[in-house]
Write a protein that holds these residues in place. Structure first.
Motif, mmCIF file in Angstrom:
data_model
loop_
_atom_site.group_PDB
_atom_site.id
_atom_site.type_symbol
_atom_site.label_atom_id
_atom_site.label_comp_id
_atom_site.label_asym_id
_atom_site.label_seq_id
_atom_site.Cartn_x
_atom_site.Cartn_y
_atom_site.Cartn_z
ATOM 1 N N GLY A 196 71.398 -3.453 6.143
ATOM 2 C CA GLY A 196 71.974 -2.860 7.328
ATOM 3 C C GLY A 196 71.168 -1.834 7.845
ATOM 4 N N GLU A 197 71.550 -0.743 7.983
ATOM 5 C CA GLU A 197 70.781 0.550 8.459
ATOM 6 C C GLU A 197 71.315 1.898 8.042
ATOM 7 O OE1 GLU A 197 73.292 1.082 12.608
ATOM 8 O OE2 GLU A 197 72.121 -0.615 12.619
ATOM 9 N N PRO A 198 70.495 2.831 8.098
ATOM 10 C CA PRO A 198 70.787 4.054 7.648
ATOM 11 C C PRO A 198 72.160 4.359 8.539
ATOM 12 C CG PRO A 198 68.595 4.107 7.962
ATOM 13 C CD PRO A 198 69.038 2.902 8.547
ATOM 14 N N GLY A 199 73.092 5.282 7.808
ATOM 15 C CA GLY A 199 74.165 5.571 8.357
ATOM 16 C C GLY A 199 74.190 7.024 8.987
ATOM 17 N N ASP A 200 75.182 7.339 9.626
ATOM 18 C CA ASP A 200 75.370 8.511 10.480
ATOM 19 C C ASP A 200 76.279 9.328 9.697
ATOM 20 O OD1 ASP A 200 75.754 10.764 12.045
ATOM 21 O OD2 ASP A 200 76.161 9.366 13.731
ATOM 22 N N GLY A 228 80.013 -3.931 8.740
ATOM 23 C CA GLY A 228 80.368 -2.550 9.899
ATOM 24 C C GLY A 228 80.806 -1.447 9.024
ATOM 25 N N GLU A 229 81.031 -1.584 7.810
ATOM 26 C CA GLU A 229 81.541 -0.331 7.117
ATOM 27 C C GLU A 229 80.419 0.467 6.640
ATOM 28 O OE1 GLU A 229 84.556 0.627 3.260
ATOM 29 O OE2 GLU A 229 83.593 -1.436 3.409
ATOM 30 N N GLN A 230 80.539 1.863 6.845
ATOM 31 C CA GLN A 230 79.609 2.831 6.482
ATOM 32 C C GLN A 230 80.237 3.504 5.172
ATOM 33 O OE1 GLN A 230 77.570 5.448 9.135
ATOM 34 N NE2 GLN A 230 78.715 7.188 8.241
ATOM 35 N N ILE A 231 78.837 3.709 4.068
ATOM 36 C CA ILE A 231 79.492 3.843 2.604
ATOM 37 C C ILE A 231 78.505 5.357 2.482
ATOM 38 C CG2 ILE A 231 79.257 3.375 0.289
ATOM 39 C CD1 ILE A 231 81.360 1.689 1.684
ATOM 40 N N PRO A 275 53.502 3.862 -10.925
ATOM 41 C CA PRO A 275 54.862 3.992 -11.509
ATOM 42 C C PRO A 275 55.741 5.409 -11.082
ATOM 43 C CG PRO A 275 53.556 4.346 -13.503
ATOM 44 C CD PRO A 275 52.616 3.650 -11.957
ATOM 45 N N HIS A 276 54.808 6.391 -10.768
ATOM 46 C CA HIS A 276 55.280 7.541 -10.498
ATOM 47 C C HIS A 276 55.731 7.841 -8.817
ATOM 48 C CE1 HIS A 276 54.974 8.766 -14.471
ATOM 49 N NE2 HIS A 276 53.513 8.545 -14.241
ATOM 50 N N MET A 277 55.785 6.498 -8.182
ATOM 51 C CA MET A 277 55.738 6.640 -6.851
ATOM 52 C C MET A 277 57.095 7.039 -6.475
ATOM 53 S SD MET A 277 56.013 3.216 -4.286
ATOM 54 C CE MET A 277 54.648 2.623 -5.032
ATOM 55 N N GLU A 278 57.364 7.996 -5.317
ATOM 56 C CA GLU A 278 58.474 8.519 -4.783
ATOM 57 C C GLU A 278 59.089 7.852 -3.593
ATOM 58 O OE1 GLU A 278 60.178 11.265 -6.184
ATOM 59 O OE2 GLU A 278 59.056 11.521 -7.770
ATOM 60 N N HIS A 279 60.201 7.542 -3.513
ATOM 61 C CA HIS A 279 60.855 6.806 -2.354
ATOM 62 C C HIS A 279 61.054 7.944 -1.134
ATOM 63 C CE1 HIS A 279 60.590 2.946 -4.325
ATOM 64 N NE2 HIS A 279 61.064 3.707 -5.507
ATOM 65 N N ASP A 280 60.881 7.603 0.104
ATOM 66 C CA ASP A 280 61.115 8.429 1.058
ATOM 67 C C ASP A 280 61.917 7.617 2.130
ATOM 68 O OD1 ASP A 280 59.074 6.871 2.145
ATOM 69 O OD2 ASP A 280 58.098 8.694 3.024
ATOM 70 N N ASP A 281 62.357 6.529 1.637
ATOM 71 C CA ASP A 281 63.061 5.664 2.778
ATOM 72 C C ASP A 281 64.452 6.248 2.559
ATOM 73 O OD1 ASP A 281 61.076 3.815 3.349
ATOM 74 O OD2 ASP A 281 61.121 3.083 1.190
ATOM 75 N N PRO A 282 65.278 5.706 3.508
ATOM 76 C CA PRO A 282 66.914 5.937 3.610
ATOM 77 C C PRO A 282 67.643 5.248 2.519
ATOM 78 C CG PRO A 282 66.093 4.931 5.743
ATOM 79 C CD PRO A 282 64.929 5.181 5.090
ATOM 80 N N ASN A 283 66.979 4.046 2.068
ATOM 81 C CA ASN A 283 67.743 3.102 1.560
ATOM 82 C C ASN A 283 67.301 3.390 -0.175
ATOM 83 O OD1 ASN A 283 65.243 2.023 1.842
ATOM 84 N ND2 ASN A 283 66.025 0.120 1.266
ATOM 85 N N GLU A 315 72.812 11.844 -2.191
ATOM 86 C CA GLU A 315 73.412 10.775 -1.376
ATOM 87 C C GLU A 315 72.698 9.923 -0.464
ATOM 88 O OE1 GLU A 315 76.433 12.893 0.646
ATOM 89 O OE2 GLU A 315 77.477 13.959 -0.943
ATOM 90 N N ILE A 316 73.258 8.867 -0.454
ATOM 91 C CA ILE A 316 72.717 8.088 0.823
ATOM 92 C C ILE A 316 73.763 7.531 1.611
ATOM 93 C CG2 ILE A 316 71.593 5.590 1.125
ATOM 94 C CD1 ILE A 316 70.007 6.012 -1.320
ATOM 95 N N VAL A 317 73.708 7.732 2.807
ATOM 96 C CA VAL A 317 74.720 7.149 3.752
ATOM 97 C C VAL A 317 74.126 5.920 4.383
ATOM 98 C CG1 VAL A 317 76.013 7.491 5.798
ATOM 99 C CG2 VAL A 317 75.851 9.515 4.307
ATOM 100 N N TRP A 318 74.855 4.783 4.286
ATOM 101 C CA TRP A 318 74.415 3.304 4.673
ATOM 102 C C TRP A 318 75.524 2.587 5.491
ATOM 103 C CZ3 TRP A 318 69.743 2.493 4.793
ATOM 104 C CH2 TRP A 318 69.115 1.121 4.992
ATOM 105 N N LYS A 319 74.955 1.952 6.483
ATOM 106 C CA LYS A 319 75.998 1.044 7.247
ATOM 107 C C LYS A 319 75.626 -0.276 6.909
ATOM 108 C CE LYS A 319 77.997 0.419 11.784
ATOM 109 N NZ LYS A 319 78.044 0.787 13.312
ATOM 110 N N PHE A 320 76.666 -0.994 6.624
ATOM 111 C CA PHE A 320 76.244 -2.404 6.091
ATOM 112 C C PHE A 320 76.593 -3.257 7.394
ATOM 113 C CE2 PHE A 320 76.690 -0.600 2.224
ATOM 114 C CZ PHE A 320 75.707 -1.130 1.473
ATOM 115 N N THR A 321 75.552 -3.618 8.093
ATOM 116 C CA THR A 321 75.797 -4.435 9.522
ATOM 117 C C THR A 321 75.451 -5.995 9.380
ATOM 118 O OG1 THR A 321 73.360 -4.123 9.898
ATOM 119 C CG2 THR A 321 74.958 -2.383 11.078
#
Length: 151
Positions: free
Chosen positions: A33-37, A64-67, A100-108, A119-125
């Motif tokens: 999907g995509e990062p939510g709003d 289409g739901e945002q979580i 192994p110590h990699m930090e994630h900067d992705d919205p998912n 918190e992660i806000v995600w829209k499942f498209t």
């Protein structure tokens, strides 16, 4: 002087290698999907991460739901939540074995220390079954995997 410059360049290259290994991950688009709003309504799902599980580990959502995932590390070591396809997470797990110590900067995705919350806000498209897993070496192998089914 030339030798010193060569050594400095070599060290600089080595210092950015872990970041470059992560650079290609997921920035071109997201399979689940995509990062939510954050300013729009979302259903909240709290997920507890511990050794070596997620609770809940199975989630059903509508296309289409945002979580709003509220993630809490209730374990005694760092854990991750990375939302993607199993194939993508397996490929990323291989990179994590080298870094192994990699930090994630992705919205998912997020990595959390013990007793921390994010918190992660995600829209499942897109319909399908996706996974969230902990890609810290061996965690996924020991069962730290969950699934989201989008209908």
């Amino acid at each position: 002087m030339t030798r010193t410059i060569g050594i400095v360049l070599a060290l600089a290259t080595l210092s950015i290698a872990p970041a470059r290994a992560h650079e290609g991950h997921g920035h071109h688009g997201f399979s689940a999907g995509e990062p939510g709003d954050p300013s729009k309504p979302a259903r909240t799902i709290a997920i507890a991460m511990s050794e070596m599980s997620y609770e809940p580990s199975k989630i059903d959502v509508k296309r289409g739901e945002q979580i709003r995932f509220v993630l809490r590390n209730v374990g005694r070591e760092d854990h991750e939540f990375l939302l993607a396809t199993p194939k993508e997470n397996l490929a990323h797990a291989e990179v994590m074995k080298k870094h192994p110590h990699m930090e994630h900067d992705d919205p998912n995705g997020v990595r959390l220390a013990p007793n921390k919350t994010a918190e992660i806000v995600w829209k499942f498209t897109k319909p399908g079954t996706f996974e969230f897993s902990c890609l810290i070496p061996d965690h996924r192998d020991y069962g730290m995997v969950g699934h989201v089914t989008v209908k």
